[in-house]
Scaffold this motif. Structure first.
Motif, mmCIF file in Angstrom:
data_model
loop_
_atom_site.group_PDB
_atom_site.id
_atom_site.type_symbol
_atom_site.label_atom_id
_atom_site.label_comp_id
_atom_site.label_asym_id
_atom_site.label_seq_id
_atom_site.Cartn_x
_atom_site.Cartn_y
_atom_site.Cartn_z
ATOM 1 N N CYS A 144 -25.600 19.643 -0.106
ATOM 2 C CA CYS A 144 -26.169 18.399 -0.615
ATOM 3 C C CYS A 144 -27.183 18.644 -1.738
ATOM 4 C CB CYS A 144 -26.804 17.591 0.508
ATOM 5 S SG CYS A 144 -28.252 18.358 1.265
ATOM 6 N N PHE A 145 -27.867 19.785 -1.725
ATOM 7 C CA PHE A 145 -28.842 20.080 -2.775
ATOM 8 C C PHE A 145 -28.179 20.101 -4.149
ATOM 9 C CE2 PHE A 145 -30.877 23.130 -5.617
ATOM 10 C CZ PHE A 145 -32.137 22.564 -5.719
ATOM 11 N N PHE A 146 -26.935 20.544 -4.198
ATOM 12 C CA PHE A 146 -26.247 20.723 -5.475
ATOM 13 C C PHE A 146 -25.583 19.461 -6.004
ATOM 14 C CE2 PHE A 146 -26.138 24.796 -3.224
ATOM 15 C CZ PHE A 146 -26.887 25.543 -4.103
ATOM 16 N N PRO B 135 -19.297 14.297 -6.681
ATOM 17 C CA PRO B 135 -18.407 14.717 -5.595
ATOM 18 C C PRO B 135 -18.205 16.229 -5.504
ATOM 19 C CG PRO B 135 -17.451 12.896 -6.805
ATOM 20 C CD PRO B 135 -18.658 13.328 -7.559
ATOM 21 N N GLY B 136 -18.280 16.903 -6.614
ATOM 22 C CA GLY B 136 -18.127 18.358 -6.669
ATOM 23 C C GLY B 136 -18.495 18.836 -8.053
ATOM 24 N N LEU B 137 -18.804 20.125 -8.188
ATOM 25 C CA LEU B 137 -19.215 20.638 -9.499
ATOM 26 C C LEU B 137 -18.099 20.534 -10.540
ATOM 27 C CD1 LEU B 137 -21.290 23.756 -8.413
ATOM 28 C CD2 LEU B 137 -22.128 21.540 -9.196
ATOM 29 N N ASP B 138 -16.863 20.454 -10.081
ATOM 30 C CA ASP B 138 -15.731 20.351 -11.007
ATOM 31 C C ASP B 138 -15.130 18.939 -11.030
ATOM 32 O OD1 ASP B 138 -14.801 20.471 -8.426
ATOM 33 O OD2 ASP B 138 -13.132 21.812 -8.886
ATOM 34 N N SER C 138 -14.145 15.181 -12.013
ATOM 35 C CA SER C 138 -13.882 14.496 -13.284
ATOM 36 C C SER C 138 -14.813 13.291 -13.401
ATOM 37 C CB SER C 138 -12.428 14.038 -13.337
ATOM 38 O OG SER C 138 -12.228 12.996 -12.398
ATOM 39 N N GLU C 139 -14.836 12.707 -14.592
ATOM 40 C CA GLU C 139 -15.673 11.525 -14.807
ATOM 41 C C GLU C 139 -15.206 10.368 -13.914
ATOM 42 O OE1 GLU C 139 -17.474 8.748 -18.393
ATOM 43 O OE2 GLU C 139 -16.042 10.321 -18.897
ATOM 44 N N ALA C 140 -13.891 10.213 -13.759
ATOM 45 C CA ALA C 140 -13.363 9.140 -12.902
ATOM 46 C C ALA C 140 -13.785 9.336 -11.447
ATOM 47 C CB ALA C 140 -11.843 9.089 -13.016
ATOM 48 N N GLU C 141 -13.724 10.569 -10.953
ATOM 49 C CA GLU C 141 -14.155 10.863 -9.579
ATOM 50 C C GLU C 141 -15.645 10.600 -9.414
ATOM 51 O OE1 GLU C 141 -11.135 14.470 -8.321
ATOM 52 O OE2 GLU C 141 -12.846 14.918 -9.615
ATOM 53 N N PHE C 142 -16.411 10.975 -10.445
ATOM 54 C CA PHE C 142 -17.859 10.756 -10.408
ATOM 55 C C PHE C 142 -18.182 9.274 -10.272
ATOM 56 C CE2 PHE C 142 -21.620 9.625 -12.986
ATOM 57 C CZ PHE C 142 -22.603 10.155 -12.167
ATOM 58 N N TRP C 143 -17.563 8.447 -11.112
ATOM 59 C CA TRP C 143 -17.871 7.012 -11.080
ATOM 60 C C TRP C 143 -17.317 6.338 -9.828
ATOM 61 C CZ3 TRP C 143 -21.938 5.498 -13.180
ATOM 62 C CH2 TRP C 143 -22.387 6.059 -14.369
ATOM 63 N N ALA C 144 -16.236 6.866 -9.280
ATOM 64 C CA ALA C 144 -15.709 6.326 -8.020
ATOM 65 C C ALA C 144 -16.702 6.559 -6.883
ATOM 66 C CB ALA C 144 -14.368 6.969 -7.689
ATOM 67 N N ALA C 145 -17.430 7.669 -6.945
ATOM 68 C CA ALA C 145 -18.428 7.987 -5.914
ATOM 69 C C ALA C 145 -19.759 7.268 -6.154
ATOM 70 C CB ALA C 145 -18.665 9.494 -5.874
ATOM 71 N N ALA D 218 -26.603 19.332 -12.083
ATOM 72 C CA ALA D 218 -25.880 20.016 -11.005
ATOM 73 C C ALA D 218 -25.701 21.499 -11.336
ATOM 74 C CB ALA D 218 -24.529 19.348 -10.771
ATOM 75 N N ARG D 219 -25.372 21.818 -12.578
ATOM 76 C CA ARG D 219 -25.239 23.231 -12.981
ATOM 77 C C ARG D 219 -26.575 23.958 -12.901
ATOM 78 N NH1 ARG D 219 -22.541 21.338 -17.696
ATOM 79 N NH2 ARG D 219 -20.441 20.836 -17.117
ATOM 80 N N ARG D 220 -27.658 23.276 -13.290
ATOM 81 C CA ARG D 220 -28.991 23.883 -13.193
ATOM 82 C C ARG D 220 -29.308 24.220 -11.741
ATOM 83 N NH1 ARG D 220 -33.947 23.041 -11.604
ATOM 84 N NH2 ARG D 220 -33.499 20.974 -10.790
#
Length: 127
Positions: free
Chosen positions: A44-46, A62-65, A67-74, A97-99
Motif C-alpha cells: 500500500c505504501f507504493f 492499481p500497479g506500478l505498470d 495504464s492510464e485507463a486502469e488508473f482512472w478506473a481505480a 509511485a516510482r519515487r
C-alpha cells in the motif's frame, strides 16, 4: 551492518538510574528489526494515497505498470478533470509511485555507504 554492545555482563544506562539491561553477546542490526523503517514491507505504501498537489487530491495506482485507463478506473474516472489535467495527474502519480518504489534501495545503498566509509574517531575506544 551491525553494532555490538560493549563486552560486559550488564550495561547500565544513564537514564535508567541504576536499572541494568542484559546485553551479553547481543548484536543489533541497523538493517533488520527493530529498524523496520528501512524496509517497507506493505504494498500500500507504493500505490495508495499518492498526493498530487495540482489536483489537491489523493489517488490510488492499481500497479506500478498500470495504464492510464486502469488508473482512472481505480479513481472514479476523473470526470471532473479535462484531458490535459488527467494526463498531468497520471504522470504525477507515476512519478510519486516510482519515487516511493526507489526508497528501499536508497536506504540500503545509504546504509552500505555509511558502513563502508565509517571510521571511528577514537578507534582505541571502539575497537
Amino acid at each position: 551492518v551491525a553494532v555490538r554492545p560493549p563486552p560486559a555482563k550488564l550495561a547500565r544506562t544513564e537514564a535508567g538510574a541504576g536499572r541494568a539491561v542484559a546485553q551479553v553477546g547481543r548484536v543489533i542490526s541497523v538493517v533488520g528489526p527493530p529498524y523496520r523503517w528501512i524496509q517497507i514491507d506493505c504494498r500500500c505504501f507504493f500505490v495508495e494515497n499518492l498526493y498530487v498537489k495540482s489536483a489537491d487530491a489523493y489517488f490510488t495506482l492499481p500497479g506500478l505498470d498500470a495504464s492510464e485507463a486502469e488508473f482512472w478506473a481505480a479513481n472514479e474516472g476523473g470526470k471532473q478533470h479535462d484531458d490535459a489535467e488527467r494526463l498531468e495527474i497520471f504522470r504525477d502519480v507515476q512519478t510519486e509511485a516510482r519515487r516511493r518504489a526507489a526508497i528501499p534501495e536508497l536506504y540500503r545503498s545509504n546504509t552500505a555507504a555509511c558502513a563502508e566509509r565509517y571510521r571511528p574517531l577514537h578507534a582505541e575506544l571502539f575497537p
